[in-house]
Design a protein around this motif. Structure first.
Motif, PDB file in Angstrom:
ATOM      1  N   GLY A  30       0.854  -1.182   0.000  1.00 31.65           N
ATOM      2  CA  GLY A  30       0.000   0.000   0.000  1.00 31.65           C
ATOM      3  C   GLY A  30       0.889   1.230   0.000  1.00 31.65           C
ATOM      4  O   GLY A  30       2.049   1.161  -0.377  1.00 31.65           O
ATOM      5  N   TRP A  31       0.364   2.350   0.435  1.00 31.96           N
ATOM      6  CA  TRP A  31       1.178   3.558   0.500  1.00 31.96           C
ATOM      7  C   TRP A  31       1.824   3.701   1.870  1.00 31.96           C
ATOM      8  O   TRP A  31       2.926   4.154   1.988  1.00 31.96           O
ATOM      9  CB  TRP A  31       0.342   4.790   0.162  1.00 31.96           C
ATOM     10  N   GLY A  32       1.096   3.349   2.908  1.00 26.26           N
ATOM     11  CA  GLY A  32       1.710   3.224   4.213  1.00 26.26           C
ATOM     12  C   GLY A  32       1.696   4.411   5.140  1.00 26.26           C
ATOM     13  O   GLY A  32       2.125   4.307   6.276  1.00 26.26           O
ATOM     14  N   TYR A  33       1.227   5.580   4.716  1.00 29.82           N
ATOM     15  CA  TYR A  33       1.181   6.711   5.638  1.00 29.82           C
ATOM     16  C   TYR A  33       0.035   6.506   6.629  1.00 29.82           C
ATOM     17  O   TYR A  33      -1.015   5.996   6.273  1.00 29.82           O
ATOM     18  CB  TYR A  33       1.019   8.021   4.874  1.00 29.82           C
ATOM     19  N   SER A  34       0.260   6.937   7.876  1.00 31.35           N
ATOM     20  CA  SER A  34      -0.754   6.693   8.907  1.00 31.35           C
ATOM     21  C   SER A  34      -0.760   7.815   9.934  1.00 31.35           C
ATOM     22  O   SER A  34       0.190   8.581  10.056  1.00 31.35           O
ATOM     23  CB  SER A  34      -0.482   5.357   9.599  1.00 31.35           C
ATOM     24  N   CYS A  35      -1.861   7.861  10.680  1.00 31.05           N
ATOM     25  CA  CYS A  35      -2.032   8.850  11.745  1.00 31.05           C
ATOM     26  C   CYS A  35      -2.807   8.185  12.879  1.00 31.05           C
ATOM     27  O   CYS A  35      -3.826   7.543  12.641  1.00 31.05           O
ATOM     28  CB  CYS A  35      -2.802  10.053  11.199  1.00 31.05           C
ATOM     29  N   LEU A  36      -2.309   8.334  14.105  1.00 29.45           N
ATOM     30  CA  LEU A  36      -2.949   7.744  15.282  1.00 29.45           C
ATOM     31  C   LEU A  36      -3.658   8.811  16.098  1.00 29.45           C
ATOM     32  O   LEU A  36      -3.206   9.959  16.158  1.00 29.45           O
ATOM     33  CB  LEU A  36      -1.897   7.082  16.176  1.00 29.45           C
ATOM     34  N   THR A  37      -4.745   8.407  16.761  1.00 28.96           N
ATOM     35  CA  THR A  37      -5.451   9.293  17.683  1.00 28.96           C
ATOM     36  C   THR A  37      -6.087   8.442  18.786  1.00 28.96           C
ATOM     37  O   THR A  37      -6.379   7.269  18.573  1.00 28.96           O
ATOM     38  CB  THR A  37      -6.535  10.120  16.952  1.00 28.96           C
ATOM     39  N   MET A  38      -6.275   9.038  19.949  1.00 27.19           N
ATOM     40  CA  MET A  38      -6.992   8.358  21.020  1.00 27.19           C
ATOM     41  C   MET A  38      -8.479   8.606  20.825  1.00 27.19           C
ATOM     42  O   MET A  38      -8.914   9.746  20.679  1.00 27.19           O
ATOM     43  CB  MET A  38      -6.559   8.877  22.388  1.00 27.19           C
ATOM     44  N   ILE A  39      -9.257   7.535  20.788  1.00 31.42           N
ATOM     45  CA  ILE A  39     -10.714   7.642  20.693  1.00 31.42           C
ATOM     46  C   ILE A  39     -11.298   7.816  22.094  1.00 31.42           C
ATOM     47  O   ILE A  39     -12.146   8.661  22.330  1.00 31.42           O
ATOM     48  CB  ILE A  39     -11.306   6.407  19.995  1.00 31.42           C
ATOM     49  N   ASP A  40     -10.836   6.986  23.004  1.00 32.89           N
ATOM     50  CA  ASP A  40     -11.180   7.095  24.419  1.00 32.89           C
ATOM     51  C   ASP A  40     -10.030   6.471  25.208  1.00 32.89           C
ATOM     52  O   ASP A  40      -8.994   6.157  24.628  1.00 32.89           O
ATOM     53  CB  ASP A  40     -12.546   6.452  24.728  1.00 32.89           C
ATOM     54  N   GLU A  41     -10.188   6.283  26.496  1.00 32.43           N
ATOM     55  CA  GLU A  41      -9.093   5.771  27.327  1.00 32.43           C
ATOM     56  C   GLU A  41      -8.700   4.330  26.999  1.00 32.43           C
ATOM     57  O   GLU A  41      -7.631   3.884  27.403  1.00 32.43           O
ATOM     58  CB  GLU A  41      -9.452   5.882  28.802  1.00 32.43           C
ATOM     59  N   GLU A  42      -9.546   3.617  26.273  1.00 30.44           N
ATOM     60  CA  GLU A  42      -9.278   2.206  25.995  1.00 30.44           C
ATOM     61  C   GLU A  42      -9.101   1.892  24.516  1.00 30.44           C
ATOM     62  O   GLU A  42      -8.836   0.748  24.162  1.00 30.44           O
ATOM     63  CB  GLU A  42     -10.429   1.358  26.549  1.00 30.44           C
ATOM     64  N   THR A  43      -9.228   2.897  23.640  1.00 30.59           N
ATOM     65  CA  THR A  43      -9.247   2.639  22.204  1.00 30.59           C
ATOM     66  C   THR A  43      -8.429   3.684  21.452  1.00 30.59           C
ATOM     67  O   THR A  43      -8.541   4.872  21.719  1.00 30.59           O
ATOM     68  CB  THR A  43     -10.692   2.681  21.667  1.00 30.59           C
ATOM     69  N   ILE A  44      -7.611   3.201  20.521  1.00 30.42           N
ATOM     70  CA  ILE A  44      -6.911   4.114  19.625  1.00 30.42           C
ATOM     71  C   ILE A  44      -7.521   3.982  18.240  1.00 30.42           C
ATOM     72  O   ILE A  44      -8.054   2.938  17.878  1.00 30.42           O
ATOM     73  CB  ILE A  44      -5.393   3.848  19.565  1.00 30.42           C
ATOM     74  N   GLY A  45      -7.426   5.057  17.490  1.00 30.27           N
ATOM     75  CA  GLY A  45      -7.882   5.049  16.109  1.00 30.27           C
ATOM     76  C   GLY A  45      -6.688   5.257  15.203  1.00 30.27           C
ATOM     77  O   GLY A  45      -5.757   5.976  15.544  1.00 30.27           O
ATOM     78  N   ILE A  46      -6.710   4.614  14.055  1.00 30.12           N
ATOM     79  CA  ILE A  46      -5.655   4.798  13.075  1.00 30.12           C
ATOM     80  C   ILE A  46      -6.295   5.035  11.711  1.00 30.12           C
ATOM     81  O   ILE A  46      -7.196   4.301  11.304  1.00 30.12           O
ATOM     82  CB  ILE A  46      -4.660   3.615  13.029  1.00 30.12           C
TER      83      ILE A  46
END
Length: 86
Positions: free
Chosen positions: A40-56
């Motif tokens: 794929g292309w491979g660029y990514s960004c992470l964020t916290m959704i809540d205290e138990e879940t991350i989003g990518i």
């Protein structure tokens, strides 16, 4: 500490989320989740959704942009509160 990248030395594949429990000194294999193995292309960004879940949000082999929620217990094997000291 969380980090995401193509986990390979060649190409832009093996999109992986990694966790370090010692401020980035080590990135143990048991604290990694590969989300997409194909090219794929491979660029990514992470964020916290809540205290138990991350989003990518990442460029995947299946779609130009993919959003995925990942439970920290899936990445760490334990609850975040069990490893963070007050």
């Amino acid at each position: 500490m969380l980090f995401s990248n193509p986990n390979t030395t060649k190409g832009r594949n093996r999109i992986t989320i990694k966790a370090s429990l010692d401020k980035g000194l080590t990135w143990l294999p048991e604290h990694q989740i590969m989300l997409n193995e194909a090219e794929g292309w491979g660029y990514s960004c992470l964020t916290m959704i809540d205290e138990e879940t991350i989003g990518i949000l990442y460029e995947s082999s299946v779609a130009h942009m993919t959003f995925q929620a990942v439970k920290l217990t899936d990445l760490l094997g334990v609850k975040l509160s069990d490893i963070i000291k007050d």
